[in-house]
Scaffold this active site. Structure first.
Site, PDB file in Angstrom:
ATOM      1  N   ASP A   2      73.396  73.904  48.211  1.00  0.00           N
ATOM      2  CA  ASP A   2      74.065  75.189  48.022  1.00  0.00           C
ATOM      3  C   ASP A   2      73.608  76.175  49.089  1.00  0.00           C
ATOM      4  OD1 ASP A   2      75.757  76.978  46.881  1.00  0.00           O
ATOM      5  OD2 ASP A   2      74.640  77.214  45.020  1.00  0.00           O
ATOM      6  N   HIS A  19      79.538  74.814  56.378  1.00  0.00           N
ATOM      7  CA  HIS A  19      79.682  73.439  55.881  1.00  0.00           C
ATOM      8  C   HIS A  19      79.321  72.428  56.970  1.00  0.00           C
ATOM      9  CE1 HIS A  19      81.116  74.859  52.127  1.00  0.00           C
ATOM     10  NE2 HIS A  19      82.276  75.288  52.561  1.00  0.00           N
ATOM     11  N   LEU A 113      66.894  52.898  52.424  1.00  0.00           N
ATOM     12  CA  LEU A 113      67.185  54.052  51.567  1.00  0.00           C
ATOM     13  C   LEU A 113      68.594  53.874  51.009  1.00  0.00           C
ATOM     14  CD1 LEU A 113      66.557  57.150  50.713  1.00  0.00           C
ATOM     15  CD2 LEU A 113      67.943  57.734  52.694  1.00  0.00           C
TER      16      LEU A 113
END
Ligand code: IPE
Ligand code: MG
Length: 222
Positions: A2, A19, A113
């Site tokens: 956020d 973004h 990962l």
């Protein structure tokens, strides 16, 4: 993740610039997680409520997803990252969906990962879908209502097969979960930081890990 919009606003840039910077931060977080030996990193990229944003912003976000899914496949392979999706990414259209699924398939054998990307994800919807499926099975006589327990629900969540959630980080000073991994967060440690997501770097990631390491986890025991 956020704070992209506020990051851009502070620089007098359009929201999409935030973004874009946020997408770069995902790459850094992925690297930091892999380096720290984290097994699974889940990022909340688009919530089932984000459709409420302007058409322009939704389209910008879709554009970024398309750009990154193309460009990052090489990085995922090089870094040994396995991509997985939760949510309902089909809603972004066949073209983007097919590219996402292609990257998921291509990276399945990677094991350094696991990067889970939540796309058009909402936790309440996820739990409701599990309840619906269990009700269907009960009505069909496949299970008895008494068999519906935590394990049965868990087995139908989209995170099924992933290890338990240990640490949940929210950036940008907001202190709520916003429909993210509600069931899974039952015993997760929560870390809230004022850092805006585009500024979330390896140092911020490691600070959250240190805070996690200081917590005493008792899981309801004493
Ligand atoms: C993160 O930042 C958004 C997504 C991942 C879709 P925001 O766009 O919510 O940024 P703020 O809250 O306006 O700063
Ligand atoms: Mg926000």
């Amino acid at each position: 993740m956020d704070g992209n919009g506020r990051w851009a606003q502070r620089r007098h840039l359009p929201r999409v610039a935030g973004h874009r910077a946020g997408a770069e931060a995902v790459r850094r977080a992925m690297q930091a997680a892999a380096d720290a030996g984290v097994e699974v990193l889940t990022v909340y990229a688009f919530s089932s409520e984000n459709w409420r944003r302007s058409e322009e912003e939704v389209s910008d976000l879709k554009g970024l997803m398309r750009y990154y899914v193309e460009r990052e496949l090489d990085t995922l392979q090089k870094e040994g990252v396995r991509l997985q999706l939760i949510g309902e990414p089909g809603a972004f259209g066949n073209d983007l969906y097919d590219r996402l699924v292609h990257s998921v398939e291509q990276t399945q054998a990677n094991s350094r990962l696991t990067l889970v990307v939540a796309l058009n994800y909402g936790s309440q919807g996820e739990i409701a879908a599990a309840a619906r499926e269990l009700a269907r099975r009960a009505v069909a006589g496949e299970i008895a209502p008494e068999q519906i327990d935590e394990k049965a629900i868990e087995g139908l969540l989209q995170t099924h097969g992933l290890p338990p959630l240990d640490l949940l980080i929210r950036t940008s000073g907001e202190v709520r979960l916003s429909n993210f991994l509600l069931w899974q967060a039952a015993y997760a440690e929560l870390v809230f930081t004022d850092v805006l997501w585009p500024d979330f770097d390896e140092q911020a990631f490691n600070a959250a890990l240190s805070e996690y390491a200081r917590r005493q986890r008792r899981f309801g025991g004493r």
